[in-house]
Design an enzyme around this catalytic site. Structure first.
Site, PDB file in Angstrom:
ATOM      1  N   GLU A 278       0.832  -1.203   0.000  1.00 34.57           N
ATOM      2  CA  GLU A 278       0.000   0.000   0.000  1.00 34.57           C
ATOM      3  C   GLU A 278       0.876   1.267   0.000  1.00 34.57           C
ATOM      4  O   GLU A 278       0.564   2.251  -0.662  1.00 34.57           O
ATOM      5  CB  GLU A 278      -0.898  -0.022   1.240  1.00 34.57           C
ATOM      6  CG  GLU A 278      -2.053   0.924   1.180  1.00 34.57           C
ATOM      7  CD  GLU A 278      -3.049   0.673   2.300  1.00 34.57           C
ATOM      8  OE1 GLU A 278      -2.630   0.430   3.445  1.00 34.57           O
ATOM      9  OE2 GLU A 278      -4.254   0.714   2.030  1.00 34.57           O
ATOM     10  N   GLU A 281       2.262   1.673  -3.390  1.00 36.61           N
ATOM     11  CA  GLU A 281       1.193   2.169  -4.261  1.00 36.61           C
ATOM     12  C   GLU A 281       1.034   3.686  -4.086  1.00 36.61           C
ATOM     13  O   GLU A 281       0.890   4.424  -5.062  1.00 36.61           O
ATOM     14  CB  GLU A 281      -0.116   1.444  -3.915  1.00 36.61           C
ATOM     15  CG  GLU A 281      -1.257   1.795  -4.853  1.00 36.61           C
ATOM     16  CD  GLU A 281      -2.578   1.148  -4.438  1.00 36.61           C
ATOM     17  OE1 GLU A 281      -2.598   0.354  -3.470  1.00 36.61           O
ATOM     18  OE2 GLU A 281      -3.591   1.466  -5.066  1.00 36.61           O
ATOM     19  N   CYS A 298      -8.002  -1.822   4.214  1.00 36.03           N
ATOM     20  CA  CYS A 298      -7.974  -3.067   4.994  1.00 36.03           C
ATOM     21  C   CYS A 298      -9.262  -3.336   5.764  1.00 36.03           C
ATOM     22  O   CYS A 298      -9.485  -4.446   6.221  1.00 36.03           O
ATOM     23  CB  CYS A 298      -6.776  -3.090   5.930  1.00 36.03           C
ATOM     24  SG  CYS A 298      -6.559  -1.579   6.845  1.00 36.03           S
ATOM     25  N   SER A 318      -6.995   2.110  -2.186  1.00 38.88           N
ATOM     26  CA  SER A 318      -5.830   1.280  -2.475  1.00 38.88           C
ATOM     27  C   SER A 318      -6.283  -0.100  -2.947  1.00 38.88           C
ATOM     28  O   SER A 318      -7.244  -0.665  -2.423  1.00 38.88           O
ATOM     29  CB  SER A 318      -4.986   1.121  -1.206  1.00 38.88           C
ATOM     30  OG  SER A 318      -4.093   0.032  -1.367  1.00 38.88           O
ATOM     31  N   LYS A 357     -15.278  -9.278   8.441  1.00 36.51           N
ATOM     32  CA  LYS A 357     -14.202 -10.133   7.914  1.00 36.51           C
ATOM     33  C   LYS A 357     -14.770 -11.477   7.440  1.00 36.51           C
ATOM     34  O   LYS A 357     -14.192 -12.120   6.561  1.00 36.51           O
ATOM     35  CB  LYS A 357     -13.131 -10.357   8.980  1.00 36.51           C
ATOM     36  CG  LYS A 357     -12.283  -9.117   9.265  1.00 36.51           C
ATOM     37  CD  LYS A 357     -11.164  -8.955   8.268  1.00 36.51           C
ATOM     38  CE  LYS A 357     -10.426  -7.641   8.436  1.00 36.51           C
ATOM     39  NZ  LYS A 357      -9.610  -7.299   7.271  1.00 36.51           N
ATOM     40  N   GLU A 360     -15.744 -10.689   4.018  1.00 40.75           N
ATOM     41  CA  GLU A 360     -14.591 -10.399   3.165  1.00 40.75           C
ATOM     42  C   GLU A 360     -13.956 -11.683   2.617  1.00 40.75           C
ATOM     43  O   GLU A 360     -13.583 -11.761   1.443  1.00 40.75           O
ATOM     44  CB  GLU A 360     -13.532  -9.618   3.963  1.00 40.75           C
ATOM     45  CG  GLU A 360     -12.326  -9.205   3.134  1.00 40.75           C
ATOM     46  CD  GLU A 360     -11.208  -8.565   3.964  1.00 40.75           C
ATOM     47  OE1 GLU A 360     -11.251  -8.661   5.201  1.00 40.75           O
ATOM     48  OE2 GLU A 360     -10.305  -7.976   3.375  1.00 40.75           O
ATOM     49  N   GLU A 365     -13.887 -13.517  -6.404  1.00 38.61           N
ATOM     50  CA  GLU A 365     -12.853 -14.379  -6.970  1.00 38.61           C
ATOM     51  C   GLU A 365     -11.441 -13.994  -6.525  1.00 38.61           C
ATOM     52  O   GLU A 365     -10.580 -14.847  -6.356  1.00 38.61           O
ATOM     53  CB  GLU A 365     -12.929 -14.312  -8.499  1.00 38.61           C
ATOM     54  CG  GLU A 365     -13.803 -15.387  -9.101  1.00 38.61           C
ATOM     55  CD  GLU A 365     -13.450 -16.775  -8.606  1.00 38.61           C
ATOM     56  OE1 GLU A 365     -12.343 -17.246  -8.893  1.00 38.61           O
ATOM     57  OE2 GLU A 365     -14.283 -17.390  -7.911  1.00 38.61           O
ATOM     58  N   CYS A 508     -10.179  -1.331  14.887  1.00 40.32           N
ATOM     59  CA  CYS A 508     -10.485  -2.754  15.136  1.00 40.32           C
ATOM     60  C   CYS A 508     -10.531  -3.115  16.617  1.00 40.32           C
ATOM     61  O   CYS A 508     -11.180  -4.086  16.989  1.00 40.32           O
ATOM     62  CB  CYS A 508      -9.442  -3.644  14.483  1.00 40.32           C
ATOM     63  SG  CYS A 508      -9.411  -3.514  12.725  1.00 40.32           S
TER      64      CYS A 508
HETATM   65 FE1  HC1 Z   1      -8.067  -5.086  11.773  1.00 36.68          FE
HETATM   66 FE2  HC1 Z   1      -6.437  -5.404   9.876  1.00 36.68          FE
HETATM   67  S1  HC1 Z   1      -6.129  -3.937  11.565  1.00 36.68           S
HETATM   68  S2  HC1 Z   1      -8.568  -4.629   9.583  1.00 36.68           S
HETATM   69  O1  HC1 Z   1      -8.721  -3.486  12.240  1.00 36.68           O
HETATM   70  O2  HC1 Z   1      -5.777  -4.220   8.542  1.00 36.68           O
HETATM   71  O3  HC1 Z   1     -10.397  -6.907  11.706  1.00 36.68           O
HETATM   72  O4  HC1 Z   1      -7.138  -6.032  14.475  1.00 36.68           O
HETATM   73  O5  HC1 Z   1      -6.882  -7.787  11.370  1.00 36.68           O
HETATM   74  O6  HC1 Z   1      -6.910  -7.644   7.867  1.00 36.68           O
HETATM   75  O7  HC1 Z   1      -3.690  -6.362  10.388  1.00 36.68           O
HETATM   76  C1  HC1 Z   1      -9.551  -6.168  11.848  1.00 36.68           C
HETATM   77  C2  HC1 Z   1      -7.581  -5.637  13.514  1.00 36.68           C
HETATM   78  C3  HC1 Z   1      -7.051  -6.666  11.148  1.00 36.68           C
HETATM   79  C4  HC1 Z   1      -6.671  -6.773   8.591  1.00 36.68           C
HETATM   80  C5  HC1 Z   1      -4.721  -6.057  10.165  1.00 36.68           C
END
Ligand code: HC1
Ligand code: SF4
Length: 574
Positions: A278, A281, A298, A318, A357, A360, A365, A508
């Site tokens: 990132e 980028e 993320c 990103s 998550k 996610e 794909e 998070c």
């Molecule tokens: Fe997160 Fe991440 S910080 S998004 O807040 O970018 O869920 O803890 O795991 O993938 O590393 C969440 C936390 C986590 C991702 C990272």
């Protein structure tokens, strides 16, 4: 300052402080169900009623400011009886299935029913006949358990600005659901799980997939590989009665081995890798051109939100996948190759503070870039805590263990990803090096830390100013996006080069899957845990992580290489 008495105890509070908070200051807890520190007083449950001495009027403590010389009575036999009757009425529309409820032992209504010694239901029981909504990969909505406190609606509309949930119907038939009785999956819900984290009972909760984990571990054909997110190390401790902010990384690794997994990895490694991709980028966009500002990518609820509400800005997000997805892709390719594991038999699990998550991992794909599902299963912190307890592991007395390398090595920059501002701070530590060839003298960037909703700053890259912003809580994200959108409409760049976005207030550490009860006090303690862990790390910058360097040397070549693009980057859907 106003001076009040709570049950005869004198306290001083700032003008405008509610009676409820003045009472807390006096060490007196007034029972509540709809009230939550994160939300505006709603006054729907009526449990917080109090009396004023010399005045017959009953006041709602959550919504009434303490006035000079007020003398408040919070507890007496009459208030006790009224509160008990309110609870009995709530219970008359609530099933008594506590034993089989996901909130058993952690339910605010159950706790109050126990404290008030409710032993029978004096009113006829009338339960909602609306079916459960299990359409979402992340959360389940159970109208039968809803007590109509309104917290979830306020969270979704005011904190998150999403408006996926609203009050539907009237009277007994009222429930919280998406408009037009849509299923959650067909609604604008971005799966952040904040409704679940704020629900006082078991009416909205994470999709429980603990059984899938247990089956995988018991399957001799599967090699179970587990990664833990940055904020798990600081969140899980509360589920075991430790003070908020206690870091238990080594015990978590040990617990995973007791659970029978084959390899223990850390999402923090992926966070370091994300920074490499990132950050590169960003440098590419700054030097070679590309849409600016660049947004971090993320947080899956944020990605879902921008796709749904601001698709015209998707080119600014990103293309780097989240650390979780990067780890999954690396595990089923590089690690499999290096450690002679068959990726077809690998079962990759991620322990995350987040309900989004779960979505996610299955979203499209590009999340199968290894040729297999990159992340097979996501468990939230709450599911993980239940799993450890159900397996009879004495978590508090586990000896600390280390993770398995290479996907277990990480820098302090990876750790702080879990707190708002952490991704930005980590990115700056590395981008500064990429741009200037030097190392930052002071890696701690205070201006992006803390709970201010929108944090702005300028970082000096040896004469090149880079304007950054950090925003968390989706309703505030909308403010920044509107600014960026308006600038673009005028053919200009909004006054930022890089913007970090986290859907949940605090980042998070207070994700929708973390232990219940997050307030700003707790958010601050959890973040402090991560920052102290970073401070103690020998390596504090992602580009100094030796295992990351080795991964590029042996496998990926360099950031943004063809292979990196294939495995570690994604595209978005309008
Ligand atoms: Fe997160 Fe991440 S910080 S998004 O807040 O970018 O869920 O803890 O795991 O993938 O590393 C969440 C936390 C986590 C991702 C990272
Ligand atoms: Fe709203 Fe988030 Fe709950 Fe979806 S998960 S209903 S967006 S609060």
């Amino acid at each position: 300052i106003v001076h009040v008495k709570i049950n005869g105890i004198p306290v001083e509070v700032e003008a405008g402080t509610t009676i409820l908070l003045a009472a807390r200051k006096a060490g007196v807890t007034i029972p509540t169900l709809c009230y939550h520190d994160d939300l505006k007083p709603f006054g729907s449950c009526g449990l917080c009623i109090v009396k004023q001495e010399g005045n017959a009027k009953i006041l709602r403590a959550c919504a009434t400011p303490a006035a000079e010389h007020m003398s408040i009575i919070t507890h007496d036999p009459e208030l006790y009886q009224v509160r008990k009757t309110i609870l009995e009425m709530i219970l008359s529309t609530h099933p008594s299935s506590c034993l089989t409820c996901i909130r058993n032992g952690e339910c605010e209504l159950q706790t109050l029913a126990a404290e008030f010694g409710i032993r029978e239901q004096p009113f006829d029981v009338r339960l909602s006949d609306r079916p459960k909504d299990t359409s979402s990969a992340s959360i389940v909505l159970d109208p039968e358990k809803c007590i109509k406190c309104g917290r979830c609606v306020q969270v979704c509309q005011d904190l998150q600005g999403v408006f996926a949930l609203e009050f539907i119907g009237r009277g007994d038939g009222t429930c919280m659901a998406p408009a037009a009785m849509l299923q959650l999956e067909d609604s604008p819900c971005v799966r952040c799980g904040q409704c679940a984290a704020h629900c006082p009972v078991g009416a909205i909760y994470e999709k429980d997939e603990v059984a899938a984990f247990q089956e995988a571990v018991a399957d001799p054909e599967k090699q179970v590989v587990v990664q833990i997110a940055p904020s798990i190390r600081v969140g899980l401790s509360e589920s075991f009665g430790l003070p908020a902010g206690t870091v238990t990384t080594g015990k978590i690794y040990a617990a995973l081995r007791r659970l029978g997994v084959d390899a223990v990895h850390d999402t923090n490694f992926g966070a370091d890798l994300t920074i490499m991709e990132e950050g590169s980028e960003l440098v590419h966009r700054l030097t070679k051109g590309g849409a600016l500002p660049q947004f971090t990518s993320c947080c899956p609820a944020w990605v879902d939100y921008v796709e749904k509400y601001y698709p015209d800005l998707l080119d600014m997000v990103s293309s780097a996948k989240s650390p979780m997805q990067m780890v999954g892709a690396v595990e089923k390719t590089y690690t499999a190759e290096k450690q002679n594991m068959d990726p077809a038999k690998m079962y990759t699990v991620a322990i995350m503070p987040c309900t989004a998550k779960k979505y996610e991992a299955y979203r499209d794909e590009s999340m199968r870039s290894s040729g297999y599902q990159d992340v097979d299963l996501v468990l939230t912190t709450r599911e993980f805590a239940r799993l450890i307890k159900a397996t009879g592991i004495d978590f508090l007395h586990l000896e600390e263990e280390a993770a398995d390398n290479p996907v277990g090595e990480y820098s302090g920059a990876g750790t702080i990803f879990g707190a708002t501002g952490g991704v930005m701070e980590a990115a700056v530590r590395t981008a500064y090096h990429v741009v200037t060839g030097k190392e930052l003298e002071n890696v701690e960037i205070e201006s992006v830390r803390g709970l201010d909703e929108i944090k702005k700053g300028t970082v000096d890259f040896d004469g090149t100013p880079v304007r950054v912003a950090v925003v968390h809580g989706l309703s505030h994200v909308a403010e920044v996006l509107d600014e960026v959108r308006a600038a673009r409409a005028e053919g200009k760049q909004a006054p930022y080069e890089f913007i970090e976005v986290m859907a949940c207030r605090g980042g998070c550490i207070a994700g929708g899957g973390q232990p219940y009860g997050a307030t700003d006090v707790l958010r601050t303690k959890r973040a402090a845990g991560l920052y102290s862990d970073d401070k103690q790390s020998k390596v504090r910058c992602s580009h100094q992580n030796e295992s990351i360097k080795q991964l590029y040397e042996e496998f990926l070549d360099k950031p943004l290489s063809k292979k990196s693009h294939h495995l570690l980057h994604t595209t978005y859907q309008e």
